[in-house]
Design a protein around this motif. Structure first.
Motif, short mmCIF file in Angstrom:
data_model
loop_
_atom_site.label_atom_id
_atom_site.label_comp_id
_atom_site.label_asym_id
_atom_site.label_seq_id
_atom_site.Cartn_x
_atom_site.Cartn_y
_atom_site.Cartn_z
N LYS A 1 72.48 143.73 26.84
CA LYS A 1 72.77 142.76 25.76
C LYS A 1 73.68 141.61 26.21
O LYS A 1 73.77 140.60 25.52
CB LYS A 1 73.35 143.47 24.55
N TYR A 2 74.32 141.77 27.39
CA TYR A 2 75.20 140.69 27.87
C TYR A 2 74.52 139.91 28.97
O TYR A 2 74.43 140.37 30.10
CB TYR A 2 76.51 141.26 28.38
N ARG A 3 74.06 138.72 28.68
CA ARG A 3 73.49 137.88 29.74
C ARG A 3 74.59 137.12 30.48
O ARG A 3 74.44 136.73 31.63
CB ARG A 3 72.45 136.92 29.17
N SER A 4 75.72 136.89 29.80
CA SER A 4 76.84 136.16 30.41
C SER A 4 77.94 137.13 30.83
O SER A 4 78.17 138.14 30.15
CB SER A 4 77.43 135.16 29.42
N ILE A 5 78.63 136.77 31.91
CA ILE A 5 79.81 137.56 32.30
C ILE A 5 80.98 136.65 32.66
O ILE A 5 80.80 135.52 33.10
CB ILE A 5 79.54 138.53 33.48
N GLY A 6 82.17 137.19 32.43
CA GLY A 6 83.40 136.58 32.93
C GLY A 6 83.89 137.45 34.07
O GLY A 6 83.75 138.68 34.02
N ILE A 7 84.44 136.83 35.10
CA ILE A 7 84.86 137.57 36.30
C ILE A 7 86.32 137.23 36.59
O ILE A 7 86.67 136.07 36.80
CB ILE A 7 84.00 137.15 37.53
N LEU A 8 87.16 138.27 36.60
CA LEU A 8 88.58 138.07 36.90
C LEU A 8 88.89 138.93 38.13
O LEU A 8 88.76 140.16 38.09
CB LEU A 8 89.42 138.53 35.71
N GLY A 9 89.28 138.28 39.23
CA GLY A 9 89.52 139.04 40.45
C GLY A 9 90.79 138.60 41.13
O GLY A 9 91.17 137.44 41.05
N ALA A 10 91.45 139.54 41.82
CA ALA A 10 92.71 139.23 42.47
C ALA A 10 92.93 140.07 43.71
O ALA A 10 92.50 141.21 43.78
CB ALA A 10 93.87 139.49 41.51
N ARG A 11 93.64 139.47 44.67
CA ARG A 11 94.08 140.22 45.85
C ARG A 11 95.26 141.12 45.49
O ARG A 11 95.36 142.24 45.96
CB ARG A 11 94.51 139.25 46.97
N THR A 12 96.15 140.62 44.65
CA THR A 12 97.36 141.37 44.31
C THR A 12 97.43 141.59 42.80
O THR A 12 97.48 140.64 42.03
CB THR A 12 98.61 140.59 44.78
#
Lengths: 236, 236, 236
Positions: free
Chosen positions: C43-54
């Motif tokens: 149902k989700y065609r869109s995504i948000g991406i939150l990524g971090a080294r720390t």
């Protein structure tokens, strides 16, 4: 990092060193007890050992060329969580051989190839991206990634992992490739901070997929922390 | 790194600090809810806590002496992937005790032993090697490595892992020892970039095995990146 | 580290950067093949991406606020063993959304919240401690930690792990809280050198529990290696 010179330690088993804190070694006759603990195939009394603090993709690709060029087999590919404080993997690759001369030759070829296979590793303080391409995958790529033998293969890595997600989406939208695998920090990596996409298909499509991912990945990494130069010289 | 002085934080539970960013603590009466979550044996209301950013082997060997010297038991040995950007492990070791005075004494003994047990850890920019030896393994070594109680025990570590493979082969070829275990980046480590061999047997043979592995390991590490001095003073 | 400015790379999917080598991205229509490999809900065609080294805790808390404020769902939380040579985790968090505008808004909220959620991360050369508190846990905290929805939640982290054990004991002895989970290097972490306690209960009790753990943790860390300042500004 620049290629290490490495002084000869005066040990028969030493073959050489290379970029990425890589060392290449051979053992002519592995001790039988150790042979069993390492779960080696009994037919190989000799092994070649390729290990590095920084890099797994470059070493697997280098090993792939070494396997094509010699009478050896890849018997183990293990990925440490390393890169000396970086976001990726180190590696330990074992070649099996019936004759030590074959094992030595494989390690020599792999060490030499590394200068090329680090060519599309780009890094800065925020992370790294890595691209690999071959028109014809051999046994190392097959063993490590499950890629089909004899077909074109592309590897797409982004770290921090978020960058790898977008690189992956761009890669598969750009050209008509098939997905071999998709790895992420909690699935298929050794908890590295990477998303890794593996693609196969027509060689032109695979190359196009890889170069498109490189372009977007480099821009994102550079938006985070400035210039992200190649480790050596780009080859794709 | 040199031994840390460590200022006293004015907390009853604080015992001291040591090399490797090590801290030693005690809890007289572990909270019952936490006690259960930590899966501690109900008979131990007190615990000693030994933790470090850098080092697992040195801490397990130090804990082994602490267990011999006190009325405590090793209830947990956990290996983090750490060493502050290095190739190895950090550690968390929990001692169980019926009385807090026993737990405190165990931590005091372990903290003091660390200066010795770091003696055969040699490092440079490319990695490290570690050797440990005891004529009589006790409960910490048994718990952590599965080594037989009361027998001589040797630990052989090389990082990057490739170095550990050759050290292992030399170790078992040099003297008539039995293999306890063989660990590598993907098997038996926390994805550290190490190969670790554990041997047992006659004390003379174990010692000979360990010192032969040390010699080859040090040469290889130094061929990669120059002098690899001891962290403190060699004891084997 | 201070908040990164981050230059705009001229890529539609780029949302911004933040402290901890964090990057925020969106994809409007995830490629169907990749969508399947990522095991996203159709149902989700869109995504948000939150990524971090720390950082993982700060990002999960920030994502919790983002989920409260937007029409999105947390579909994945993955913890890398990272922090650039430190003792903890990096993170990759994926938001699912039906509309890309919702995904983008979630990432914007999360990036903005990070300045606050890094406020009770204190560090020095020996390690770090981290505290988080919310009066009302939402879906990100529930997904990542299994904490009950709508109730107060506290996160208590100490690294090296030994410090986290004592912080945990203090936390549960100080106030009448319930334990949600207890993680350690070999259980529930990605081999990070942390002990992590998660508590729930009455909001006053949770806050008291967290602040008491902070006090003892900070003293221990500072006994190891001197001042351990906040990464930004304390909020609890």
């Amino acid at each position: 990092p620049a290629s290490k010179s490495g002084s000869n330690p005066g040990i028969t088993e030493f073959v050489g060193t290379a970029i990425g804190d890589t060392i290449g070694l051979v053992i002519a006759n592995v001790d039988p007890m150790l042979h069993q603990k390492m779960k080696l195939d009994p037919k190989y009394r000799s092994i070649g050992i390729l290990g590095a603090r920084t890099g797994a993709g470059p070493h697997i690709m280098a090993a792939d060329e070494a396997v094509k060029a010699t009478n050896t087999e890849i018997v183990a590919v293990e990925l440490a969580r390393d890169t000396k404080g970086g976001a990726g993997h180190g590696s330990l690759i074992i070649f099996g051989a019936e004759e030590v001369s074959d094992a030595r030759r494989a390690i020599e070829v792999a060490l030499k190839e590394l200068n090329r296979t680090f060519g599309d590793v780009y890094g800065n303080d925020a992370g790294h991206i890595e691209l690999q391409y071959t028109a014809r995958a051999s046994y190392a790529v097959n063993k490590a990634f499950g890629a089909p033998l004899g077909k074109a293969f592309g590897l797409i890595v982004g770290a921090p992992a978020a960058i790898g997600v977008l690189m992956s989406d761009v890669a598969v939208k750009t050209a008509n490739v098939e997905l071999v695998a998709y790895s992420s920090p909690a699935n298929g990596t050794s908890f590295s901070n990477e998303v890794i996409l593996m693609v196969t298909g027509d060689s032109g499509a695979v190359r196009q997929s890889v170069t498109a991912a490189r372009e977007v990945g480099k821009k994102l990494l550079e938006a985070m922390a400035g210039p992200a130069p190649s480790s050596t010289t780009p080859y794709i």
